[in-house]
Design a protein around this motif. Sequence first.
Motif, PDB file in Angstrom:
ATOM      1  N   LEU A   1       2.464  -8.389  17.329  1.00  0.00           N
ATOM      2  CA  LEU A   1       3.229  -7.795  18.426  1.00  0.00           C
ATOM      3  C   LEU A   1       4.214  -8.794  19.006  1.00  0.00           C
ATOM      4  O   LEU A   1       5.358  -8.449  19.326  1.00  0.00           O
ATOM      5  N   ASP A   2       3.773 -10.039  19.164  1.00  0.00           N
ATOM      6  CA  ASP A   2       4.663 -11.083  19.674  1.00  0.00           C
ATOM      7  C   ASP A   2       5.866 -11.269  18.755  1.00  0.00           C
ATOM      8  O   ASP A   2       6.989 -11.493  19.217  1.00  0.00           O
ATOM      9  N   GLY A   3       5.617 -11.198  17.449  1.00  0.00           N
ATOM     10  CA  GLY A   3       6.692 -11.385  16.480  1.00  0.00           C
ATOM     11  C   GLY A   3       7.452 -10.119  16.159  1.00  0.00           C
ATOM     12  O   GLY A   3       8.333 -10.132  15.289  1.00  0.00           O
ATOM     13  N   ARG A   4       7.109  -9.026  16.839  1.00  0.00           N
ATOM     14  CA  ARG A   4       7.744  -7.724  16.587  1.00  0.00           C
ATOM     15  C   ARG A   4       7.717  -7.400  15.094  1.00  0.00           C
ATOM     16  O   ARG A   4       8.715  -6.946  14.512  1.00  0.00           O
ATOM     17  N   ASP A   5       6.564  -7.604  14.499  1.00  0.00           N
ATOM     18  CA  ASP A   5       6.389  -7.457  13.056  1.00  0.00           C
ATOM     19  C   ASP A   5       5.622  -6.171  12.755  1.00  0.00           C
ATOM     20  O   ASP A   5       4.391  -6.155  12.652  1.00  0.00           O
ATOM     21  N   ALA A   6       6.357  -5.069  12.605  1.00  0.00           N
ATOM     22  CA  ALA A   6       5.726  -3.779  12.329  1.00  0.00           C
ATOM     23  C   ALA A   6       5.053  -3.772  10.962  1.00  0.00           C
ATOM     24  O   ALA A   6       4.012  -3.135  10.783  1.00  0.00           O
ATOM     25  N   ALA A   7       5.627  -4.484   9.990  1.00  0.00           N
ATOM     26  CA  ALA A   7       5.042  -4.522   8.647  1.00  0.00           C
ATOM     27  C   ALA A   7       3.670  -5.178   8.671  1.00  0.00           C
ATOM     28  O   ALA A   7       2.732  -4.715   7.998  1.00  0.00           O
TER      29      ALA A   7
END
Length: 334
Positions: free
Chosen positions: A148-154
């Motif tokens: 979530l912090d890295g905005r990593d949906a994958a």
Amino acid sequence: MKKVPVQICIFLILMLALASCGQVQTAPEQEGTAPVETPEPTPAPPRTQEELRQAIAQAGDGEEALEAKREYYEQLLAMDAFQEADYTALAQVYADMGEAALQREALSRALRLYPSREYARQVSAIVVQASGEDEETAALARQIMDALDGRDAAALRELTAREEWQRILQGGMLGIETRTRYCQGEDVLQIGADGSYAEITWLGADGRFRFYQGDENGAVLGEAVLKEDGYSGAVTVAYSDGEGNPVRAYNGTLQGGVCVDQIGIEYQGAAYTGKLNEDGTTAEEQYQKVTEAGGVVYAYTGDGKSYLYQEDAAQETFRLDAAWLGLPEYTEWR
């Protein structure tokens, strides 16, 4: 010197002897002894199915009674002597003891053996409380928060497909929504899992709010600030398809749950900007063709040649707000 007559001496000796005999010592009284009570024999613990069920029926209320019922039901379960009603009764015992994870496990077993919408509803309604004391859950929560912090949906989509996700958060149940609330310090992570679909919210210090919703068809990932009057402050929301390709993205400012000042939008490779009033309505010049068709223009490209519009809307009532962006309505689970 005169001699005392022998008769007088004998008389005196006899008198002294009689005086000493009068001092009779009384023997001490013996203390009374209370009768010895014979302790009642301790009843033998229940062993057979009939004895266990009778003991459950006779158990009263209170903490000790709950502990006893739990023990007796678990013995029946180990004996493979459970009936349908026993699963729900044991689940209620766990609930009364504050053991939400065990309550969900008992109802999940009932759901597998006796499928029903009611059991599915009860399983979904349970919120399992977790913390850093559970090492496996804490490790998984850390991975979720990092993504979530890295905005990593994958990365989040990959997490939902792992075995530990299904085991820790869903108890092996697929197609049934389960809810887990993880607290560590000021961080509150709420995870709704339903097979490949997941809905995650993370409320941190100073109202910092991050969320994810997604499955194999696509995902939405965002960040905002949650205050008492709703979402306020900077906001970003990004949508992607099942392959992880970007679909659209928003960035702007929220005030009391509505977008103000201006909003930036990326859609199909183009960048758009929309000017907004304090109430969230658009301040953009309307395109007559769109207005006549019953729509509202809310953003233009930098050269003004392309625009975005909302169908079936009126300029006076259409608002760009948190719900329109896709932010969830946050409710703290208990």
